[in-house]
Design an enzyme around this catalytic site. Structure first.
Site, PDB file in Angstrom:
ATOM      1  N   ASP A   1       0.836  -1.207   0.000  1.00 11.22           N
ATOM      2  CA  ASP A   1       0.000   0.000   0.000  1.00 11.22           C
ATOM      3  C   ASP A   1       0.869   1.254   0.000  1.00 11.22           C
ATOM      4  O   ASP A   1       2.058   1.218  -0.359  1.00 11.22           O
ATOM      5  CB  ASP A   1      -0.963  -0.062   1.204  1.00 11.22           C
ATOM      6  CG  ASP A   1      -2.272   0.669   0.948  1.00 11.22           C
ATOM      7  OD1 ASP A   1      -2.282   1.907   1.089  1.00 11.22           O
ATOM      8  OD2 ASP A   1      -3.274   0.020   0.605  1.00 11.22           O
ATOM      9  N   ASP A   2       0.314   2.341   0.401  1.00 10.91           N
ATOM     10  CA  ASP A   2       0.940   3.665   0.404  1.00 10.91           C
ATOM     11  C   ASP A   2       2.301   3.669   1.122  1.00 10.91           C
ATOM     12  O   ASP A   2       2.487   2.939   2.090  1.00 10.91           O
ATOM     13  CB  ASP A   2      -0.039   4.600   1.147  1.00 10.91           C
ATOM     14  CG  ASP A   2       0.283   6.051   0.939  1.00 10.91           C
ATOM     15  OD1 ASP A   2       1.286   6.355   0.272  1.00 10.91           O
ATOM     16  OD2 ASP A   2      -0.492   6.890   1.446  1.00 10.91           O
TER      17      ASP A   2
ATOM     18  N   ARG B   1      -5.715  16.283   3.054  1.00 15.82           N
ATOM     19  CA  ARG B   1      -4.694  15.317   3.470  1.00 15.82           C
ATOM     20  C   ARG B   1      -3.309  15.771   2.975  1.00 15.82           C
ATOM     21  O   ARG B   1      -2.519  14.990   2.448  1.00 15.82           O
ATOM     22  CB  ARG B   1      -5.020  13.934   2.902  1.00 15.82           C
ATOM     23  CG  ARG B   1      -4.508  12.797   3.768  1.00 15.82           C
ATOM     24  CD  ARG B   1      -4.527  11.481   3.006  1.00 15.82           C
ATOM     25  NE  ARG B   1      -4.194  10.374   3.880  1.00 15.82           N
ATOM     26  CZ  ARG B   1      -3.767   9.205   3.471  1.00 15.82           C
ATOM     27  NH1 ARG B   1      -3.635   8.957   2.200  1.00 15.82           N
ATOM     28  NH2 ARG B   1      -3.483   8.252   4.327  1.00 15.82           N
TER      29      ARG B   1
ATOM     30  N   TRP C   1      -5.929   1.664  -7.003  1.00 18.33           N
ATOM     31  CA  TRP C   1      -5.931   3.050  -7.500  1.00 18.33           C
ATOM     32  C   TRP C   1      -6.736   3.881  -6.511  1.00 18.33           C
ATOM     33  O   TRP C   1      -7.952   3.791  -6.474  1.00 18.33           O
ATOM     34  CB  TRP C   1      -6.558   3.063  -8.873  1.00 18.33           C
ATOM     35  CG  TRP C   1      -6.711   4.393  -9.541  1.00 18.33           C
ATOM     36  CD1 TRP C   1      -7.067   5.584  -8.977  1.00 18.33           C
ATOM     37  CD2 TRP C   1      -6.530   4.665 -10.936  1.00 18.33           C
ATOM     38  NE1 TRP C   1      -7.122   6.567  -9.920  1.00 18.33           N
ATOM     39  CE2 TRP C   1      -6.796   6.033 -11.133  1.00 18.33           C
ATOM     40  CE3 TRP C   1      -6.179   3.881 -12.036  1.00 18.33           C
ATOM     41  CZ2 TRP C   1      -6.726   6.632 -12.389  1.00 18.33           C
ATOM     42  CZ3 TRP C   1      -6.110   4.483 -13.277  1.00 18.33           C
ATOM     43  CH2 TRP C   1      -6.380   5.849 -13.448  1.00 18.33           C
ATOM     44  N   ASP C   2      -6.019   4.691  -5.749  1.00 16.41           N
ATOM     45  CA  ASP C   2      -6.662   5.457  -4.685  1.00 16.41           C
ATOM     46  C   ASP C   2      -6.916   6.900  -5.122  1.00 16.41           C
ATOM     47  O   ASP C   2      -6.380   7.375  -6.134  1.00 16.41           O
ATOM     48  CB  ASP C   2      -5.740   5.433  -3.451  1.00 16.41           C
ATOM     49  CG  ASP C   2      -6.518   5.499  -2.145  1.00 16.41           C
ATOM     50  OD1 ASP C   2      -7.664   5.976  -2.157  1.00 16.41           O
ATOM     51  OD2 ASP C   2      -5.958   5.087  -1.116  1.00 16.41           O
ATOM     52  N   MET C   3      -7.730   7.617  -4.365  1.00 14.06           N
ATOM     53  CA  MET C   3      -8.037   9.029  -4.655  1.00 14.06           C
ATOM     54  C   MET C   3      -8.571   9.605  -3.347  1.00 14.06           C
ATOM     55  O   MET C   3      -9.699   9.343  -2.973  1.00 14.06           O
ATOM     56  CB  MET C   3      -9.094   9.091  -5.762  1.00 14.06           C
ATOM     57  CG  MET C   3      -9.272  10.417  -6.431  1.00 14.06           C
ATOM     58  SD  MET C   3     -10.208  11.616  -5.472  1.00 14.06           S
ATOM     59  CE  MET C   3     -11.809  10.874  -5.400  1.00 14.06           C
ATOM     60  N   ASN C   4      -7.721  10.360  -2.665  1.00 16.73           N
ATOM     61  CA  ASN C   4      -8.010  10.665  -1.263  1.00 16.73           C
ATOM     62  C   ASN C   4      -8.477  12.079  -0.933  1.00 16.73           C
ATOM     63  O   ASN C   4      -8.440  12.473   0.233  1.00 16.73           O
ATOM     64  CB  ASN C   4      -6.782  10.338  -0.411  1.00 16.73           C
ATOM     65  CG  ASN C   4      -6.749   8.860  -0.059  1.00 16.73           C
ATOM     66  OD1 ASN C   4      -7.756   8.317   0.392  1.00 16.73           O
ATOM     67  ND2 ASN C   4      -5.627   8.212  -0.275  1.00 16.73           N
TER      68      ASN C   4
ATOM     69  N   CYS D   1     -10.446   2.823  -5.424  1.00 17.83           N
ATOM     70  CA  CYS D   1     -10.576   3.199  -4.016  1.00 17.83           C
ATOM     71  C   CYS D   1     -10.579   4.715  -3.982  1.00 17.83           C
ATOM     72  O   CYS D   1      -9.942   5.364  -4.810  1.00 17.83           O
ATOM     73  CB  CYS D   1      -9.359   2.634  -3.274  1.00 17.83           C
ATOM     74  SG  CYS D   1      -9.196   3.198  -1.567  1.00 17.83           S
TER      75      CYS D   1
ATOM     76  N   ASP E   1     -12.977   2.587   4.223  1.00 21.72           N
ATOM     77  CA  ASP E   1     -11.810   2.503   5.102  1.00 21.72           C
ATOM     78  C   ASP E   1     -12.211   1.959   6.460  1.00 21.72           C
ATOM     79  O   ASP E   1     -11.361   1.689   7.301  1.00 21.72           O
ATOM     80  CB  ASP E   1     -11.162   3.884   5.274  1.00 21.72           C
ATOM     81  CG  ASP E   1     -10.187   4.180   4.144  1.00 21.72           C
ATOM     82  OD1 ASP E   1      -9.949   3.269   3.333  1.00 21.72           O
ATOM     83  OD2 ASP E   1      -9.664   5.311   4.080  1.00 21.72           O
TER      84      ASP E   1
HETATM   85  C1  GLA Z   1      -6.835   5.604   1.672  1.00 25.08           C
HETATM   86  C2  GLA Z   1      -7.265   4.186   1.404  1.00 25.08           C
HETATM   87  C3  GLA Z   1      -6.631   3.264   2.385  1.00 25.08           C
HETATM   88  C4  GLA Z   1      -5.129   3.374   2.282  1.00 25.08           C
HETATM   89  C5  GLA Z   1      -4.696   4.819   2.489  1.00 25.08           C
HETATM   90  C6  GLA Z   1      -3.232   4.999   2.201  1.00 25.08           C
HETATM   91  O1  GLA Z   1      -7.335   6.074   2.866  1.00 25.08           O
HETATM   92  O2  GLA Z   1      -8.648   4.085   1.432  1.00 25.08           O
HETATM   93  O3  GLA Z   1      -7.036   1.932   2.153  1.00 25.08           O
HETATM   94  O4  GLA Z   1      -4.713   2.914   1.023  1.00 25.08           O
HETATM   95  O5  GLA Z   1      -5.415   5.701   1.650  1.00 25.08           O
HETATM   96  O6  GLA Z   1      -2.835   6.293   2.376  1.00 25.08           O
END
Ligand code: GLA
Length: 741
Positions: A365-366, A442, A476-479, A525, A547
Site C-alpha cells: 500500500d501507500d 490530506r 488506484w486510490d483518490m483521497n 478506491c 476505510d
Molecule cells: C486511503 C485508502 C486506504 C489506504 C490509504 C493509504 O485512505 O482508502 O485503504 O490505502 O489511503 O494512504
C-alpha cells in the site's frame, strides 16, 4: 424489441418483461412519455394513455387549452415550452436567451452496442441489445439532440444516453444536459438512496416522497462518500421481496445529480445526470457532447429483485468481462499492519507468512515511493523509496513472486504533493486558481487531469514501474475532493468544463494502462468508498468499499452497497482488533464471515499470530476458496437488514439452485433471548438441501417458509458441558447448503 407505429408516431420498447412507451406530439413534435413499467401488449394505438384536460395556464398552441406542457410527461423537457419544471437540457443561445424547442425529426434502430471509447458504458452483442436513437431538431438553431435508448433482451432494463450536436456556425453554451428524464405518475412513492461519509458509506435511506424537489448529488469532483449515483422510487408497500421499484443508476464517477421533482399534478419527474452545478460546456461549430449513460430498472420483485437485476446486468454488460468469470485472488494488504513504517524485510516477512496461510496476492500500500514517511509528501513522484526498498519495486516484487505469491501495488495517480519535482516543474498542473486560495486535503492537491499532458506524464511514471516489475494488481486510490475547481489551461468561458474533463482524464488513464497491461487487476478506491460507482467498475472490477474495516460497521456498508453492486465488486478485508476506526473488538470468525461476502482479503499484521490463530486463518481461506465461485456468481438475497435491528442475514444461491451460503450476524448478545429463525430465499422448493454446519437435511420450501432454526445463541454461563462457549457480542454463523440427491 422496438416497435414503431408510423401512423400514430408511437414507440413501444418491450422485451416481454418491461414496456416503455412514448410518442411524438402532434403540432409541437415534442416527445411525450406515456408509460414505464411491467410489460404490456402491443396495441394499434396508445392514446388511452394520453391524459389531457383543459386547465388554466399558458398554452403552447393558440386556441388550445390542452397544450400546457406543465402537466405533460416528457422525454426531454426544456425551458420555453410552457413547462416550468426542471429542464433536462438548458442552452444559452448567442442571443442570451434560454428558450428551446426540440421537435422530432427521425429515428434509427440498430442491433448491438459497442463500448464508447473514453466514456464507460454498457455493451452487448446484436442478439442481446437493440438501440433506438431518436433525433430531435431545435426550432431555433442548428442543434440536434439524439435520445439513445438501449433495450436489453434478458433484463428488465433500459439504458438512456443523450448526445447533442451543433451543426451550425455559432457557439452555444450548454448549461444542463442530463442523461435521463422520466416523468412518472406518482404512486405515493418512497424514495430510496445511499448516503454516508468517509468510513460510513452506503447507509440506506428511505423516505416518503414529498411535493417539491428531493435531490442528492455531488459537487466534489467525484461521485463521493456522501451520495451514490443511484435512487429508487417505490410505493410504501414495496419490501425486499415484493412490490414495484423503479430504479436509476448512473454510470459516472464525477459530479452527478439525481433528483425527483414531485409536482402539483402528482407527477414525479426523475432526473439523473451530470450535476448542472459548476457545469457549462461550449458547443462550438461541429461540437458535440455525450452524457454518461443512465440505467433504469423496473422490478416487480421488490428491492432484492432490483438489486439482482443490477448485479446480473452489470456483470453481463458493463464490468470488464475478463474478470467476471475469473477467480479473484485472496489478498493481503499491508496498510493497517504497517502504515508508512516498513522496509523490505518487514514486507517479506508478511509475505512469507501470507504464502504459508494460503493467500494469493500481496499488496504493498501507500508509502513505497519518494520519501513518503507520513501523508504529507511525495505524491506525483512515483519512484521507489530506496531507503525502505533498496532493491526497488522490481527487486521486492520479484522476491514476492518467487515466494509463489502475486504482487500488487498502491498508486494515487491523480494527486500531487508540493515537495515533488513534478510540482516544482509544473505548479500550474494543480487544480485551483493560483491567484486565490487553494485548500489542501490530506496535505495534497489534485492534478489537473483535464490536461492530456498531465495524464500522459502520470501514465509514463506508472508505466515505468509496471514495465519493470511483475505486478498483477494495482490499488488506484483518490483521497481528496476538488474544492476550488479551476484550470489554468482553460479559457474563462470554458471553466465549467473542468470537472467533466477531469473525469474523462481519469477514464483516459485507466484506458491507457489497461491497453498496455490488459491482464492487470485494478481495485479502485477513494479513501474507501468515495468513488464507488458503475463507471469505475467498467475498468476496475472491484472497489474498496470503505476505510472502515470493523465487522459490525461493514454489515451496514456492504448491505447498502449491495443495493446496486455485486458481491464480486465489494472490496472487503479482515482487519486488526481493536478495530482502527471504531476501537471495537470483534471475533476473528465474525470478521471473516463478513468479509467473505465480498472480494475477501486480509489487512493486519499476521507475522506474530499464534499457531491457533494461523490455523483459523488457514481454515477461513480454504473455506472461502471453496465457496468463492458461488459467492461471486450466485444470486444474492438480503434476508435481515442491519439498519432495522440487532441482526443481519443474507445469502447467495447458485443459479442452478444446487447450493447456497447463508450468513447470519448478531450485533449484541441478549440474555435469555427469544428463539431465532431465518427464513431463506431463492432455493428450489422441491429440492432437499443438506446443511453442512449443523448436519441436517431440509426441503427447500420448508427452509423458505419455516426457516432455519438458529439455537445455540445463549447458555447463561460461559460454556456448556460439551465445552461449547456461549456466543457473546458480535456473533455470526455461516451455513453452507448443498443439494442432496
Ligand atoms: C486511503 C485508502 C486506504 C489506504 C490509504 C493509504 O485512505 O482508502 O485503504 O490505502 O489511503 O494512504
Amino acid at each position: 424489441m422496438i416497435y414503431f407505429n408510423k401512423k400514430t408516431l408511437e414507440y413501444h420498447l418491450s422485451n416481454g418483461k418491461i414496456s416503455y412507451i412514448f410518442r411524438v406530439m402532434e403540432a409541437t413534435g415534442i416527445m411525450e412519455q406515456l408509460y414505464f413499467g411491467a410489460a404490456i401488449d402491443n396495441y394499434d394505438s396508445y392514446d388511452f394513455l394520453i391524459e389531457r384536460e383543459s386547465k388554466p395556464g399558458n398554452n403552447q398552441i393558440e386556441g388550445s387549452q390542452i397544450t400546457n406542457l406543465d402537466d405533460i410527461k416528457q422525454e426531454m423537457p426544456v425551458y420555453g415550452t410552457t413547462d416550468f419544471r426542471q429542464p433536462a437540457v438548458e442552452i444559452v443561445y448567442p442571443s442570451g436567451d434560454r428558450i428551446s424547442h426540440f421537435a422530432y425529426d427521425r429515428h434509427v434502430i440498430s442491433q448491438g452496442k459497442a463500448p464508447i471509447k473514453g466514456l464507460p458504458s454498457t455493451f452487448g452483442k446484436a442478439e442481446d441489445v437493440e438501440v433506438l436513437s431518436i433525433f430531435l431538431k431545435d426550432r431555433y438553431s442548428d442543434l440536434e439532440i439524439e435520445l439513445r435508448y438501449a433495450m436489453y433482451q434478458a433484463f428488465p432494463v433500459i439504458t438512456r444516453q443523450n448526445v447533442i450536436r451543433n451543426a451550425g456556425e455559432q457557439s452555444h453554451q450548454l448549461e444542463t444536459f442530463l442523461s435521463l428524464n422520466l416523468d412518472l405518475p406518482n404512486e405515493n412513492y418512497d424514495w430510496l438512496h445511499l448516503h454516508g461519509a468517509w468510513a460510513r458509506e452506503a447507509q440506506l435511506s428511505r423516505d416518503h416522497l414529498a411535493v417539491g424537489i428531493q435531490q442528492i448529488g455531488s459537487t466534489r469532483g467525484a461521485s463521493s462518500h456522501m451520495h451514490n449515483p443511484f435512487i429508487s422510487l417505490c410505493p410504501p408497500e414495496t419490501t425486499e421481496t415484493q412490490g414495484k421499484a423503479y430504479s436509476f443508476s448512473l454510470i459516472y464517477s464525477g459530479n452527478f445529480l439525481a433528483q425527483v421533482q414531485l409536482d402539483t399534478y402528482d407527477i414525479a419527474r426523475v432526473q439523473l445526470g451530470i450535476n448542472p452545478f459548476q457545469f457549462s460546456w461550449e458547443l462550438a461549430q461541429n461540437g458535440s457532447f455525450t452524457t454518461p449513460e443512465a440505467v433504469m430498472v423496473y422490478s416487480q420483485e421488490g428491492l432484492n429483485g432490483m438489486s439482482q437485476t443490477y448485479h446480473e446486468f452489470y456483470q453481463a454488460h458493463l464490468i470488464n468481462q475478463k474478470w467476471v468469470h475469473q477467480t479473484r485472488p485472496v489478498l493481503i494488504n499491508n496498510w493497517e499492519a504497517t502504515y508508512f513504517d516498513f522496509d523490505e524485510e518487514k514486507i517479506l516477512n508478511i509475505a512469507k507468512k501470507a504464502k504459508d496461510l494460503g493467500i494469493d496476492l500481496f499488496v504493498l500500500d501507500d508509502g513505497w515511493f519518494g520519501t513518503r514517511d507520513t501523508d504529507n509528501g511525495s505524491l506525483g513522484n512515483w519512484a521507489p523509496d530506496l531507503r525502505k526498498l533498496p532493491n526497488g519495486i522490481s527487486g521486492l516484487a520479484t522476491k514476492i513472486v518467487d515466494l509463489g505469491l502475486k504482487f500488487g501495488l498502491w498508486f494515487e495517480p491523480e494527486m500531487v504533493s508540493v515537495d515533488t519535482p513534478l510540482f516544482a516543474e509544473h505548479p500550474d498542473w494543480r487544480i485551483g486558481n493560483p491567484d486565490k486560495h487553494i485548500s489542501h486535503g490530506r496535505n495534497q492537491f489534485v492534478l489537473d487531469f483535464s490536461r492530456p499532458e498531465v495524464v500522459e506524464n502520470i501514465f509514463e511514471q506508472i508505466d515505468k514501474v509496471l514495465s519493470q516489475a511483475p505486478i498483477s494488481y494495482i490499488k488506484w486510490d483518490m483521497n481528496r475532493y476538488i474544492s476550488e475547481g479551476y484550470s489554468t489551461a482553460l479559457a474563462a468561458k470554458n471553466q465549467g468544463e473542468l470537472c467533466h474533463r477531469y473525469i474523462l482524464g481519469v477514464y483516459d488513464l485507466y484506458e491507457k494502462i489497461l491497453e498496455k497491461y490488459p491482464d492487470l487487476l485494478i481495485e479502485s478506491c477513494a479513501g474507501g468508498g468515495g468513488r464507488f460507482d458503475p463507471a469505475l467498475l467498467y475498468y476496475a472490477p472491484q472497489a474498496w468499499a470503505s476505510d472502515d474495516t470493523d465487522a459490525v460497521e461493514r454489515l451496514k456498508i456492504q448491505y447498502g452497497t449491495s443495493m446496486v453492486y455485486p458481491l464480486s465488486a465489494i472490496g472487503s478485508h479482515v482487519s486488526e482488533v481493536p478495530n482502527h476506526q471504531v476501537g471495537r473488538l470483534t471475533p476473528l470468525k465474525t470478521r471473516a464471515n463478513v468479509a467473505m461476502l465480498g472480494t475477501f482479503g486480509y489487512e493486519l499484521d499476521i507475522t506474530n499470530f499464534s499457531d491457533e490463530e494461523s490455523a483459523e486463518i488457514r481454515q477461513q481461506i480454504a473455506t472461502f476458496k471453496g465457496y468463492q465461485d458461488l459467492i461471486h456468481s450466485g444470486l444474492f438475497y438480503r434476508l435481515k437488514s442491519p439498519f432495522e435491528g440487532n441482526e443481519c442475514a443474507w445469502m447467495v444461491v447458485a443459479k442452478d439452485q444446487t447450493e447456497a451460503l447463508v450468513g447470519w450476524y448478531q450485533v449484541l448478545a441478549k440474555p435469555n433471548p427469544a428463539y431465532q429463525r431465518i427464513r431463506l430465499a431463492g432455493l428450489n422448493p422441491d429440492k432437499n438441501y443438506r446443511i453442512e454446519s449443523i448436519s441436517e437435511e431440509r426441503k427447500g420450501k420448508d427452509l423458505m417458509s419455516i426457516g432455519l432454526l438458529l439455537g445455540e445463541n445463549f447458555l447463561g454461563r460461559p460454556e456448556n458441558e460439551q465445552g461449547r462457549p456461549m456466543p457473546g457480542d458480535f456473533n455470526s454463523r455461516l451455513f453452507y447448503l448443498s443439494e442432496k440427491i
